[in-house]
Design an enzyme around this catalytic site. Structure first.
Site, mmCIF file in Angstrom:
data_model
loop_
_atom_site.group_PDB
_atom_site.id
_atom_site.type_symbol
_atom_site.label_atom_id
_atom_site.label_comp_id
_atom_site.label_asym_id
_atom_site.label_seq_id
_atom_site.Cartn_x
_atom_site.Cartn_y
_atom_site.Cartn_z
ATOM 1 N N CYS A 1 3.427 8.264 1.497
ATOM 2 C CA CYS A 1 3.825 7.314 2.521
ATOM 3 C C CYS A 1 4.041 5.980 1.810
ATOM 4 O O CYS A 1 3.124 5.448 1.182
ATOM 5 C CB CYS A 1 2.689 7.233 3.534
ATOM 6 S SG CYS A 1 2.950 6.008 4.791
ATOM 7 N N CYS B 1 5.844 -7.616 7.365
ATOM 8 C CA CYS B 1 6.817 -7.132 8.351
ATOM 9 C C CYS B 1 7.033 -8.244 9.369
ATOM 10 O O CYS B 1 6.129 -9.010 9.654
ATOM 11 C CB CYS B 1 6.253 -5.896 9.044
ATOM 12 S SG CYS B 1 7.411 -5.103 10.172
ATOM 13 N N CYS C 1 4.705 -5.889 16.020
ATOM 14 C CA CYS C 1 4.040 -4.935 16.925
ATOM 15 C C CYS C 1 2.564 -5.319 17.061
ATOM 16 O O CYS C 1 1.881 -5.551 16.064
ATOM 17 C CB CYS C 1 4.154 -3.506 16.403
ATOM 18 S SG CYS C 1 5.851 -2.954 16.189
ATOM 19 N N GLU D 1 0.829 -1.208 0.000
ATOM 20 C CA GLU D 1 0.000 0.000 0.000
ATOM 21 C C GLU D 1 0.857 1.249 0.000
ATOM 22 O O GLU D 1 1.940 1.264 0.578
ATOM 23 C CB GLU D 1 -0.805 0.066 1.307
ATOM 24 C CG GLU D 1 -1.841 -0.980 1.452
ATOM 25 C CD GLU D 1 -2.567 -0.848 2.790
ATOM 26 O OE1 GLU D 1 -3.066 -1.865 3.270
ATOM 27 O OE2 GLU D 1 -2.621 0.258 3.355
ATOM 28 N N ASN E 1 -4.953 3.572 15.972
ATOM 29 C CA ASN E 1 -6.012 3.147 15.067
ATOM 30 C C ASN E 1 -6.418 1.742 15.450
ATOM 31 O O ASN E 1 -5.585 0.841 15.405
ATOM 32 C CB ASN E 1 -5.437 3.065 13.653
ATOM 33 C CG ASN E 1 -5.952 4.168 12.802
ATOM 34 O OD1 ASN E 1 -7.150 4.266 12.562
ATOM 35 N ND2 ASN E 1 -5.031 5.005 12.366
ATOM 36 N N SER F 1 9.451 4.856 16.496
ATOM 37 C CA SER F 1 8.160 4.424 17.036
ATOM 38 C C SER F 1 8.394 3.976 18.471
ATOM 39 O O SER F 1 8.785 2.845 18.717
ATOM 40 C CB SER F 1 7.606 3.270 16.198
ATOM 41 O OG SER F 1 7.482 3.702 14.859
ATOM 42 N N LEU F 2 8.166 4.885 19.400
ATOM 43 C CA LEU F 2 8.520 4.613 20.798
ATOM 44 C C LEU F 2 7.331 3.994 21.541
ATOM 45 O O LEU F 2 7.445 2.919 22.122
ATOM 46 C CB LEU F 2 8.976 5.915 21.462
ATOM 47 C CG LEU F 2 9.719 5.774 22.776
ATOM 48 C CD1 LEU F 2 11.017 4.993 22.597
ATOM 49 C CD2 LEU F 2 10.016 7.145 23.387
ATOM 50 N N HIS F 3 6.218 4.699 21.539
ATOM 51 C CA HIS F 3 4.947 4.194 22.056
ATOM 52 C C HIS F 3 4.961 3.738 23.517
ATOM 53 O O HIS F 3 4.076 2.982 23.937
ATOM 54 C CB HIS F 3 4.412 3.033 21.195
ATOM 55 C CG HIS F 3 4.344 3.318 19.732
ATOM 56 N ND1 HIS F 3 3.947 4.513 19.204
ATOM 57 C CD2 HIS F 3 4.624 2.527 18.649
ATOM 58 C CE1 HIS F 3 3.987 4.456 17.877
ATOM 59 N NE2 HIS F 3 4.404 3.283 17.517
ATOM 60 N N GLY G 1 6.016 -2.418 6.478
ATOM 61 C CA GLY G 1 7.410 -2.862 6.553
ATOM 62 C C GLY G 1 8.255 -2.044 7.506
ATOM 63 O O GLY G 1 7.851 -0.987 7.978
ATOM 64 N N GLU G 2 9.424 -2.586 7.802
ATOM 65 C CA GLU G 2 10.375 -1.917 8.678
ATOM 66 C C GLU G 2 11.564 -1.469 7.804
ATOM 67 O O GLU G 2 12.348 -2.307 7.351
ATOM 68 C CB GLU G 2 10.814 -2.899 9.786
ATOM 69 C CG GLU G 2 12.039 -2.483 10.576
ATOM 70 C CD GLU G 2 11.984 -1.074 11.158
ATOM 71 O OE1 GLU G 2 10.972 -0.683 11.743
ATOM 72 O OE2 GLU G 2 12.987 -0.354 11.008
ATOM 73 N N CYS H 1 -1.681 2.420 7.862
ATOM 74 C CA CYS H 1 -0.927 1.448 7.076
ATOM 75 C C CYS H 1 -1.374 0.000 7.281
ATOM 76 O O CYS H 1 -1.705 -0.418 8.377
ATOM 77 C CB CYS H 1 0.564 1.588 7.340
ATOM 78 S SG CYS H 1 1.179 0.641 8.704
ATOM 79 N N SER I 1 11.097 5.960 9.350
ATOM 80 C CA SER I 1 10.553 5.608 10.659
ATOM 81 C C SER I 1 10.955 4.178 11.016
ATOM 82 O O SER I 1 10.824 3.270 10.197
ATOM 83 C CB SER I 1 9.024 5.715 10.593
ATOM 84 O OG SER I 1 8.455 5.348 11.819
#
Ligand code: SAH
Length: 348
Positions: free
Chosen positions: A106, A113, A117, A93, A291, A215-217, A160-161, A334, A192
């Site tokens: 994007c 991936c 996560c 995508e 999301n 991406s800490l979160h 993906g990473e 995503c 990212s």
């Protein structure tokens, strides 16, 4: 049969060389190159080439090998989501967003991936393979062709990473920066990562002023481990040390992405903990209401909770913004569209 070469995987010099072997003059390589980077990936449409040459090109080469199979346009904000099929049938995508400063795309870097996560739509499907430079280019060029306008910003927040496909991503960034391709400034690109520490340090030494998002979160390792398995490999402390090292080497600000998940990572205590940990470092925090992805039980934090989290950071002099949600009517977050499509196909 020989596998067709992808012209988007090749430099102008390589294309010129390959063309020479087929008896095409060097100026033809320049013509084709110009078409490709204007977004025209269909040899038949390259109107200044002789007919036989167009046919021969099709026999020997591809240009990205990507087909747009679905396009959704948000009625709310004009965000466009593209579902793209690769030459081998895999799907990725890409999203186009319009901001006051221009168009931003994007992009996806992998088919799937392997980072796992727990809140992410792509994680349950695992990793299929890396994308090539040509396939990343084909995503952006197909979008250029669709809108007929220049794209000024690129972010790697699709599927993906990026740091798990490091070499191709670096080659891609350098390619689109070139004056004779898309001429996109490094400062308008953002990579990212979920926190692959050794690659963050490699990235610091690349010598290109591309923005880095982490991406800490979470405010600590214990909370991070609950949703991000990568934290078991490189812990919170190692990650922040690498980010500080990156900021020191590059003098560039690190952006911390923090998706707020109801009752998981969104308490004011966690905000305080985060502030204590990153205070005084060169950084910015982006708060994003998570999301909700089908099959997970993570919910968005409430608006007051988000505002409270933000205020704690502000009171601690941490630069912070709440990210606007775009394309909420077209599953612009995503991975969701790809996942739905794969699931629909499985049902048939
Ligand atoms: N693998 C890279 C980039 C892809 S995801 C990375 O982890 O940074 C882009 C961003 O969206 C990341 O910050 C990721 O953590 C976040 N994300 C993934 N799923 C999400 C969801 N359901 N809600 C909010 N953010 C999400």
């Amino acid at each position: 049969m020989n596998k067709k070469q992808d012209l988007l995987d090749m430099t102008l010099e390589e294309i010129t060389e390959a063309f020479e072997k087929l008896g095409f003059q060097p100026f033809r390589a320049k013509q084709v190159y110009k078409w490709l980077y204007s977004g025209q990936l269909d040899f038949e449409q390259m109107s200044n080439l002789p007919k036989e040459m167009r046919q021969k090109l099709g026999e020997h080469f591809t240009a990205g090998g990507v087909t747009v199979i679905k396009k959704l346009v948000s009625k709310i904000d004009g965000t466009r989501k593209y579902l793209m099929k690769l030459h081998d049938g895999n799907i990725v995508e890409s999203v186009l967003m319009k901001y006051h400063y221009g168009y931003s795309v994007c992009l996806s870097t992998q088919v799937g991936c392997r980072m796992g996560c727990k809140f992410c739509a792509s994680a349950p499907l695992g990793l299929v393979r890396n994308l090539t430079v040509g396939e990343m280019l084909a995503q952006i060029l197909s979008i250029c062709n669709d809108i007929g306008e220049r794209i000024s910003h690129v972010v790697f927040m699709g599927i993906g990473e990026p740091f798990d496909n490091y070499d191709n991503v670096m080659a891609f960034l350098r390619r689109i920066n070139r004056e004779d391709t898309l001429n996109i400034s490094f400062r308008k690109m953002t990579v990212s990562t979920c926190g692959i520490v050794p690659r963050i340090l490699d990235f610091a030494h690349e010598g290109i002023p591309v923005n880095l998002s982490i991406s800490l979160h979470a405010p600590n390792n214990q909370v991070r481990e609950r949703t991000m398995p990568v934290a078991r490999k490189w812990n919170f402390e190692e990650l922040l040390d690498a980010c500080n090292e990156y900021a020191k080497i590059t003098s560039r600000r690190v952006t911390y992405e923090y998706s707020l998940i109801k009752d998981v990572n969104d308490s004011p205590e966690y905000a305080k903990m985060l502030a204590e940990r990153i205070k005084g470092t060169l950084c910015h925090v982006n708060l994003i209401p998570v999301n909700t992805v089908e099959g997970t039980n993570f919910d968005k934090s409430t608006r007051p909770r988000i505002e409270e989290f933000k205020k704690v950071l502000e009171d601690n002099h941490i630069p912070v913004t709440v990210r606007r949600e775009l394309g909420s009517d077209i599953m612009a977050a995503c991975g969701q569209l790809r996942r739905n499509t794969i699931e629909e196909n499985r049902k048939v």
